[in-house]
Design a protein around this motif. Sequence first.
Motif, PDB file in Angstrom:
ATOM      1  N   UNK A   1     -10.585   7.919  -1.227  1.00 31.65           N
ATOM      2  CA  UNK A   1     -10.358   7.121   0.151  1.00 31.65           C
ATOM      3  C   UNK A   1      -8.924   6.497   0.167  1.00 31.65           C
ATOM      4  N   UNK A   2      -8.320   6.486  -0.978  1.00 29.38           N
ATOM      5  CA  UNK A   2      -6.712   6.123  -0.804  1.00 29.38           C
ATOM      6  C   UNK A   2      -5.936   7.377  -0.386  1.00 29.38           C
ATOM      7  N   UNK A   3      -6.459   8.677  -0.747  1.00 31.29           N
ATOM      8  CA  UNK A   3      -5.792   9.672  -0.247  1.00 31.29           C
ATOM      9  C   UNK A   3      -5.894   9.823   1.249  1.00 31.29           C
ATOM     10  N   UNK A   4      -7.360   9.596   1.816  1.00 28.71           N
ATOM     11  CA  UNK A   4      -7.211   9.613   3.347  1.00 28.71           C
ATOM     12  C   UNK A   4      -6.375   8.720   3.832  1.00 28.71           C
ATOM     13  N   UNK A   5      -6.219   7.295   3.170  1.00 31.60           N
ATOM     14  CA  UNK A   5      -5.098   6.480   3.783  1.00 31.60           C
ATOM     15  C   UNK A   5      -3.815   6.855   3.481  1.00 31.60           C
ATOM     16  N   UNK A   6      -3.344   7.762   2.350  1.00 32.66           N
ATOM     17  CA  UNK A   6      -2.105   8.331   2.245  1.00 32.66           C
ATOM     18  C   UNK A   6      -1.688   9.450   3.420  1.00 32.66           C
ATOM     19  N   UNK A   7      -2.597  10.062   3.739  1.00 30.88           N
ATOM     20  CA  UNK A   7      -2.469  11.013   4.577  1.00 30.88           C
ATOM     21  C   UNK A   7      -2.246  10.465   5.890  1.00 30.88           C
ATOM     22  N   UNK A   8      -3.031   9.375   6.324  1.00 34.55           N
ATOM     23  CA  UNK A   8      -2.594   8.721   7.695  1.00 34.55           C
ATOM     24  C   UNK A   8      -1.308   7.749   7.407  1.00 34.55           C
TER      25      UNK A   8
ATOM     26  N   UNK B   1       1.352   8.534   5.891  1.00 33.14           N
ATOM     27  CA  UNK B   1       2.683   9.487   5.787  1.00 33.14           C
ATOM     28  C   UNK B   1       2.594   9.990   7.553  1.00 33.14           C
ATOM     29  N   UNK B   2       1.587  10.269   8.053  1.00 33.81           N
ATOM     30  CA  UNK B   2       1.475  10.506   9.384  1.00 33.81           C
ATOM     31  C   UNK B   2       2.311   9.532  10.280  1.00 33.81           C
ATOM     32  N   UNK B   3       2.074   8.369  10.193  1.00 30.70           N
ATOM     33  CA  UNK B   3       2.445   7.137  10.820  1.00 30.70           C
ATOM     34  C   UNK B   3       4.162   6.840  10.641  1.00 30.70           C
ATOM     35  N   UNK B   4       4.584   7.318   9.309  1.00 30.21           N
ATOM     36  CA  UNK B   4       6.055   7.142   9.071  1.00 30.21           C
ATOM     37  C   UNK B   4       6.718   8.500   9.932  1.00 30.21           C
ATOM     38  N   UNK B   5       5.904   9.528   9.806  1.00 26.11           N
ATOM     39  CA  UNK B   5       6.636  10.789  10.515  1.00 26.11           C
ATOM     40  C   UNK B   5       6.595  10.555  11.813  1.00 26.11           C
ATOM     41  N   UNK B   6       5.624  10.113  12.374  1.00 27.79           N
ATOM     42  CA  UNK B   6       5.571   9.983  13.804  1.00 27.79           C
ATOM     43  C   UNK B   6       6.774   8.896  14.311  1.00 27.79           C
ATOM     44  N   UNK B   7       7.062   7.739  13.705  1.00 26.64           N
ATOM     45  CA  UNK B   7       8.151   6.982  13.922  1.00 26.64           C
ATOM     46  C   UNK B   7       9.509   7.710  13.744  1.00 26.64           C
TER      47      UNK B   7
ATOM     48  N   UNK C   1       5.317 -10.964   1.098  1.00 27.47           N
ATOM     49  CA  UNK C   1       5.856 -10.682  -0.311  1.00 27.47           C
ATOM     50  C   UNK C   1       6.402  -9.002  -0.232  1.00 27.47           C
ATOM     51  N   UNK C   2       7.260  -8.916  -1.226  1.00 30.13           N
ATOM     52  CA  UNK C   2       7.594  -7.186  -1.251  1.00 30.13           C
ATOM     53  C   UNK C   2       6.722  -6.438  -1.821  1.00 30.13           C
ATOM     54  N   UNK C   3       5.531  -6.636  -1.646  1.00 26.68           N
ATOM     55  CA  UNK C   3       4.464  -5.654  -2.441  1.00 26.68           C
ATOM     56  C   UNK C   3       3.538  -6.421  -3.109  1.00 26.68           C
ATOM     57  N   UNK C   4       2.083  -6.010  -3.027  1.00 26.76           N
ATOM     58  CA  UNK C   4       1.625  -4.979  -1.838  1.00 26.76           C
ATOM     59  C   UNK C   4       1.926  -5.548  -0.512  1.00 26.76           C
ATOM     60  N   UNK C   5       2.033  -4.626   0.581  1.00 26.06           N
ATOM     61  CA  UNK C   5       2.472  -4.935   1.731  1.00 26.06           C
ATOM     62  C   UNK C   5       1.436  -4.935   2.813  1.00 26.06           C
ATOM     63  N   UNK C   6       1.711  -5.344   3.971  1.00 24.87           N
ATOM     64  CA  UNK C   6       0.618  -5.173   5.001  1.00 24.87           C
ATOM     65  C   UNK C   6       0.225  -3.911   5.157  1.00 24.87           C
ATOM     66  N   UNK C   7      -0.974  -3.676   5.481  1.00 25.14           N
ATOM     67  CA  UNK C   7      -1.756  -2.320   5.552  1.00 25.14           C
ATOM     68  C   UNK C   7      -2.322  -2.013   7.057  1.00 25.14           C
ATOM     69  N   UNK C   8      -1.580  -0.911   7.660  1.00 22.67           N
ATOM     70  CA  UNK C   8      -1.865  -0.718   9.179  1.00 22.67           C
ATOM     71  C   UNK C   8      -3.213  -0.648   9.381  1.00 22.67           C
ATOM     72  N   UNK C   9      -3.571  -1.087  10.690  1.00 18.71           N
ATOM     73  CA  UNK C   9      -5.216  -0.944  10.811  1.00 18.71           C
ATOM     74  C   UNK C   9      -5.418   0.643  10.856  1.00 18.71           C
ATOM     75  N   UNK C  10      -4.363   1.439  11.410  1.00 19.00           N
ATOM     76  CA  UNK C  10      -4.879   2.813  11.259  1.00 19.00           C
ATOM     77  C   UNK C  10      -5.152   3.344   9.714  1.00 19.00           C
ATOM     78  N   UNK C  11      -4.306   2.785   8.903  1.00 17.56           N
ATOM     79  CA  UNK C  11      -4.456   3.317   7.660  1.00 17.56           C
ATOM     80  C   UNK C  11      -6.021   2.708   7.292  1.00 17.56           C
ATOM     81  N   UNK C  12      -6.290   1.555   7.517  1.00 17.92           N
ATOM     82  CA  UNK C  12      -7.708   0.847   6.935  1.00 17.92           C
ATOM     83  C   UNK C  12      -8.706   1.711   7.555  1.00 17.92           C
ATOM     84  N   UNK C  13      -8.682   1.884   8.505  1.00 11.10           N
ATOM     85  CA  UNK C  13      -9.642   2.949   9.528  1.00 11.10           C
ATOM     86  C   UNK C  13      -9.687   4.284   8.684  1.00 11.10           C
ATOM     87  N   UNK C  14      -8.691   4.912   8.469  1.00 12.36           N
ATOM     88  CA  UNK C  14      -8.624   5.996   7.555  1.00 12.36           C
ATOM     89  C   UNK C  14      -9.274   6.352   6.356  1.00 12.36           C
ATOM     90  N   UNK C  15      -9.107   4.940   5.662  1.00 13.14           N
ATOM     91  CA  UNK C  15      -9.980   4.998   4.350  1.00 13.14           C
ATOM     92  C   UNK C  15     -11.245   4.786   4.622  1.00 13.14           C
TER      93      UNK C  15
END
Length: 399
Positions: A250-257, A259-265, A12-26
């Motif tokens: 905890x969502x802010x922890x996820x947000x930080x991670x 955006x880090x993933x998007x900027x790495x790409x 579906x076009x949202x909510x979307x798939x949550x990366x494992x890295x983001x789940x772990x960050x939260x």
Amino acid sequence: MTLHTGRHFLQIPGPTNIPDRVLRAMDMPGMDHRSAEFAELGFAVMAASQRMFRTRQPVLIYPSSGTGAWEAAIVNALSPGDKVLMAETGQFAVLWLGIAEKFRLDVDFVPGDWRRGADIGEIEARLAADREHKIKAVMAVHNETSTGCVTHPLEVRKALDRTGHPALLMVDTISGVGSQEYEHDAWGIDVSVGGSQKALMLPPGLGFNAVSEKALAAAKANPSMRSYWDWHEVIAFNKVGTWPYTPAVNLLYGLKEAIAMLEEEGLDNVFARHRRHGAATRAAVKAWGLETQCQDPHAYSPALTGVRVPEGHDADHFRKVVLDHFDMSLGTGLNKVKGKVFRIGHIGHFNDLMLMGTLSGIEMGLDLANVPHRSGGVLAAMDVLKGRDVASRPKAAVA
């Protein structure tokens, strides 16, 4: 009940798939949201959000859905009785209209057929006719998630500039930011509305307002009552790295991670990936002999594709067949396209093989649901992803 193995396909076009890295960050213990440790996180996510919206202006982060961020934009910058100009591009434009009407704004709503972006010429004509400048804001949905049609905010800004109109430009980019180019400052946007659960790859629960100096001045002069959403109160607390109420830590922890993933790409690579997946999906739809809901190539969304089923067939029945057989969720049609359209999300944490799995499930589902179509959609999408000429492939017969 069918037993499924493997991971559920959430397309579906949202909510979307949550990366494992983001789940772990939260996955963090609770913390004191008035501590110096939390302030480090607060300052980090504020700066990261500014980079996502491409602004040096404040980006307010609310513990809310995107609907809350819509409301925040209205109650800060506008007062009951203010006239605003909006365009009917789909269900989310209609929902924003509903909020505006509840706050007793005087809405001039440009009608649309839900198959293209906003009519920029009509917006410009209505702005030009407003010689007394009664219109206080133009409110546009950037990426209309119910249809797969884009309204380009820069085109709306140019219409305002050509007419010399002083109205605020408010843009819902809830599913736009992070999936396609977006320039809050450079495009002269006054209020950008965002949400966490689309291209930002988070669960629902964070709403965003990026606000210009002009919008802040309008809010300061606005006597309307507000508390939770008050921009200036939030900004005052943000100066010390916190919020005037308990933030969604905890969502802010996820947000930080995230955006880090998007900027790495690299954001340019992120946007190019979304465009490729949109093009491949539309190639599949064309090969199937079906119609995209969006009929204007200039307005094609890179984040999702709405697909119309033939007359006499029910899109929701088709979606149920796909869910039952392949454990894959596709987006439903909303409001006036209910039962006529299904939506394919290709947004956020997504890659070529996930897209091929999605399209394979759809093509098999079309067979199982007895929806008339041609075979070969998956192959057509594969050709796009491999950079081949789709037109050279022979057409298959309609099933």
